[in-house]
Design a protein around this motif. Structure first.
Motif, PDB file in Angstrom:
ATOM      1  N   LYS A 117       0.838  -1.207   0.000  1.00 32.24           N
ATOM      2  CA  LYS A 117       0.000   0.000   0.000  1.00 32.24           C
ATOM      3  C   LYS A 117       0.877   1.263   0.000  1.00 32.24           C
ATOM      4  CE  LYS A 117      -3.980  -1.938   2.522  1.00 32.24           C
ATOM      5  NZ  LYS A 117      -4.859  -2.119   1.401  1.00 32.24           N
ATOM      6  N   LYS A 118       1.922   1.260   0.819  1.00 34.46           N
ATOM      7  CA  LYS A 118       2.809   2.414   0.911  1.00 34.46           C
ATOM      8  C   LYS A 118       3.542   2.646  -0.406  1.00 34.46           C
ATOM      9  CE  LYS A 118       5.369   2.501   4.630  1.00 34.46           C
ATOM     10  NZ  LYS A 118       6.156   2.061   5.805  1.00 34.46           N
ATOM     11  N   ALA A 119       3.997   1.574  -1.035  1.00 37.69           N
ATOM     12  CA  ALA A 119       4.725   1.700  -2.296  1.00 37.69           C
ATOM     13  C   ALA A 119       3.823   2.260  -3.391  1.00 37.69           C
ATOM     14  CB  ALA A 119       5.288   0.347  -2.717  1.00 37.69           C
ATOM     15  N   LYS A 120       2.595   1.756  -3.465  1.00 36.87           N
ATOM     16  CA  LYS A 120       1.660   2.242  -4.484  1.00 36.87           C
ATOM     17  C   LYS A 120       1.333   3.712  -4.269  1.00 36.87           C
ATOM     18  CE  LYS A 120      -0.563  -2.132  -5.616  1.00 36.87           C
ATOM     19  NZ  LYS A 120      -1.796  -2.926  -5.557  1.00 36.87           N
ATOM     20  N   LEU A 121       1.117   4.099  -3.001  1.00 37.78           N
ATOM     21  CA  LEU A 121       0.816   5.509  -2.699  1.00 37.78           C
ATOM     22  C   LEU A 121       1.997   6.406  -3.069  1.00 37.78           C
ATOM     23  CD1 LEU A 121      -1.000   6.049   0.719  1.00 37.78           C
ATOM     24  CD2 LEU A 121      -1.698   6.739  -1.547  1.00 37.78           C
ATOM     25  N   ALA A 122       3.184   5.995  -2.676  1.00 34.56           N
ATOM     26  CA  ALA A 122       4.374   6.799  -2.964  1.00 34.56           C
ATOM     27  C   ALA A 122       4.574   6.935  -4.470  1.00 34.56           C
ATOM     28  CB  ALA A 122       5.599   6.158  -2.331  1.00 34.56           C
ATOM     29  N   LYS A 123       4.323   5.858  -5.196  1.00 31.53           N
ATOM     30  CA  LYS A 123       4.482   5.887  -6.650  1.00 31.53           C
ATOM     31  C   LYS A 123       3.509   6.887  -7.273  1.00 31.53           C
ATOM     32  CE  LYS A 123       4.916   2.685 -10.527  1.00 31.53           C
ATOM     33  NZ  LYS A 123       4.832   1.290 -10.967  1.00 31.53           N
ATOM     34  N   LYS A 124       2.262   6.898  -6.791  1.00 34.48           N
ATOM     35  CA  LYS A 124       1.266   7.829  -7.334  1.00 34.48           C
ATOM     36  C   LYS A 124       1.642   9.275  -7.027  1.00 34.48           C
ATOM     37  CE  LYS A 124      -2.677   4.788  -7.351  1.00 34.48           C
ATOM     38  NZ  LYS A 124      -4.032   4.793  -7.771  1.00 34.48           N
ATOM     39  N   VAL A 125       2.084   9.521  -5.799  1.00 35.99           N
ATOM     40  CA  VAL A 125       2.446  10.883  -5.408  1.00 35.99           C
ATOM     41  C   VAL A 125       3.671  11.346  -6.185  1.00 35.99           C
ATOM     42  CG1 VAL A 125       3.282  12.307  -3.498  1.00 35.99           C
ATOM     43  CG2 VAL A 125       1.384  10.743  -3.137  1.00 35.99           C
ATOM     44  N   ASN A 126       4.655  10.482  -6.327  1.00 32.99           N
ATOM     45  CA  ASN A 126       5.867  10.852  -7.067  1.00 32.99           C
ATOM     46  C   ASN A 126       5.551  11.106  -8.535  1.00 32.99           C
ATOM     47  OD1 ASN A 126       7.491  10.722  -4.833  1.00 32.99           O
ATOM     48  ND2 ASN A 126       8.086   8.602  -5.176  1.00 32.99           N
ATOM     49  N   ALA A 127       4.673  10.302  -9.116  1.00 31.95           N
ATOM     50  CA  ALA A 127       4.291  10.495 -10.514  1.00 31.95           C
ATOM     51  C   ALA A 127       3.543  11.826 -10.686  1.00 31.95           C
ATOM     52  CB  ALA A 127       3.422   9.342 -10.995  1.00 31.95           C
ATOM     53  N   ALA A 128       2.696  12.156  -9.699  1.00 31.15           N
ATOM     54  CA  ALA A 128       1.931  13.398  -9.780  1.00 31.15           C
ATOM     55  C   ALA A 128       2.835  14.620  -9.620  1.00 31.15           C
ATOM     56  CB  ALA A 128       0.856  13.409  -8.701  1.00 31.15           C
ATOM     57  N   SER A 129       3.811  14.516  -8.735  1.00 31.50           N
ATOM     58  CA  SER A 129       4.703  15.660  -8.525  1.00 31.50           C
ATOM     59  C   SER A 129       5.709  15.797  -9.662  1.00 31.50           C
ATOM     60  CB  SER A 129       5.427  15.544  -7.184  1.00 31.50           C
ATOM     61  OG  SER A 129       6.205  14.364  -7.157  1.00 31.50           O
ATOM     62  N   ALA A 130       6.016  14.709 -10.344  1.00 31.56           N
ATOM     63  CA  ALA A 130       6.944  14.770 -11.471  1.00 31.56           C
ATOM     64  C   ALA A 130       6.260  15.261 -12.754  1.00 31.56           C
ATOM     65  CB  ALA A 130       7.553  13.392 -11.724  1.00 31.56           C
ATOM     66  N   ALA A 131       4.972  14.973 -12.895  1.00 35.92           N
ATOM     67  CA  ALA A 131       4.230  15.323 -14.116  1.00 35.92           C
ATOM     68  C   ALA A 131       4.171  16.840 -14.335  1.00 35.92           C
ATOM     69  CB  ALA A 131       2.843  14.721 -14.080  1.00 35.92           C
ATOM     70  N   PRO A 132       3.797  17.652 -13.343  1.00 41.01           N
ATOM     71  CA  PRO A 132       3.756  19.103 -13.579  1.00 41.01           C
ATOM     72  C   PRO A 132       5.141  19.677 -13.898  1.00 41.01           C
ATOM     73  CG  PRO A 132       2.486  18.570 -11.632  1.00 41.01           C
ATOM     74  CD  PRO A 132       3.202  17.315 -12.054  1.00 41.01           C
ATOM     75  N   ALA A 133       6.179  19.152 -13.283  1.00 45.32           N
ATOM     76  CA  ALA A 133       7.527  19.640 -13.556  1.00 45.32           C
ATOM     77  C   ALA A 133       7.931  19.336 -15.003  1.00 45.32           C
ATOM     78  CB  ALA A 133       8.516  19.001 -12.584  1.00 45.32           C
ATOM     79  N   ALA A 134       7.511  18.183 -15.490  1.00 44.37           N
ATOM     80  CA  ALA A 134       7.824  17.805 -16.876  1.00 44.37           C
ATOM     81  C   ALA A 134       7.067  18.721 -17.844  1.00 44.37           C
ATOM     82  CB  ALA A 134       7.461  16.353 -17.102  1.00 44.37           C
ATOM     83  N   GLU A 135       5.841  19.080 -17.490  1.00 48.64           N
ATOM     84  CA  GLU A 135       5.054  19.953 -18.349  1.00 48.64           C
ATOM     85  C   GLU A 135       5.653  21.363 -18.404  1.00 48.64           C
ATOM     86  OE1 GLU A 135       0.828  17.731 -17.295  1.00 48.64           O
ATOM     87  OE2 GLU A 135       1.079  19.859 -16.866  1.00 48.64           O
ATOM     88  N   VAL A 136       6.135  21.832 -17.258  1.00 55.61           N
ATOM     89  CA  VAL A 136       6.706  23.172 -17.195  1.00 55.61           C
ATOM     90  C   VAL A 136       8.005  23.218 -18.004  1.00 55.61           C
ATOM     91  CG1 VAL A 136       7.737  24.871 -15.646  1.00 55.61           C
ATOM     92  CG2 VAL A 136       5.647  23.716 -14.989  1.00 55.61           C
ATOM     93  N   SER A 137       8.838  22.206 -17.883  1.00 53.20           N
ATOM     94  CA  SER A 137      10.120  22.214 -18.591  1.00 53.20           C
ATOM     95  C   SER A 137       9.937  22.026 -20.091  1.00 53.20           C
ATOM     96  CB  SER A 137      11.048  21.124 -18.040  1.00 53.20           C
ATOM     97  OG  SER A 137      10.474  19.853 -18.256  1.00 53.20           O
ATOM     98  N   ALA A 138       8.834  21.391 -20.516  1.00 53.58           N
ATOM     99  CA  ALA A 138       8.581  21.163 -21.931  1.00 53.58           C
ATOM    100  C   ALA A 138       8.149  22.453 -22.623  1.00 53.58           C
ATOM    101  CB  ALA A 138       7.519  20.087 -22.101  1.00 53.58           C
ATOM    102  N   GLU A 139       7.571  23.361 -21.866  1.00 57.62           N
ATOM    103  CA  GLU A 139       7.077  24.603 -22.465  1.00 57.62           C
ATOM    104  C   GLU A 139       8.123  25.609 -22.773  1.00 57.62           C
ATOM    105  OE1 GLU A 139       2.735  24.451 -20.347  1.00 57.62           O
ATOM    106  OE2 GLU A 139       4.062  26.081 -19.873  1.00 57.62           O
TER     107      GLU A 139
END
Length: 97
Positions: A75-97
């Protein structure tokens, strides 16, 4: 229904323990849902802040043997993976622009 006094007591004790375990499992699910809802609402910083509280509740349930230790780790691994993916996604969008 049991006839022996000790068997009657076991029934009562088992019911009480079942209620306590149900409450702990419900608390685990609630904390997980809070974090997932924050991820879905695109609030990665708040989700990161809520993650330690969720981990604490999950660890507490595992230490009480309400859930298995491996289940807690899963449960902890799945939660951490979701949070890390969510926090990485906006950063990737900002750097792509």
């Amino acid at each position: 229904m049991p006839n022996i006094k000790s068997a009657k007591k076991r029934v009562l004790v088992n019911q009480k323990k079942a209620e306590q375990n149900k409450a702990v499992r419900s608390e685990v699910k609630t904390e997980i849902k809070k974090v997932i809802n924050l991820v879905n609402e695109n609030k990665p910083e708040e989700a990161k802040a809520a993650l330690p509280a969720a981990f604490a509740v999950i660890d507490s349930a595992a230490s009480k043997n309400v859930i298995h230790a491996n289940n807690a780790a899963n449960k902890k691994a799945k939660l951490a993976k979701k949070v890390n993916a969510a926090s990485a996604a906006p950063a990737a969008e900002v750097s792509a622009e």
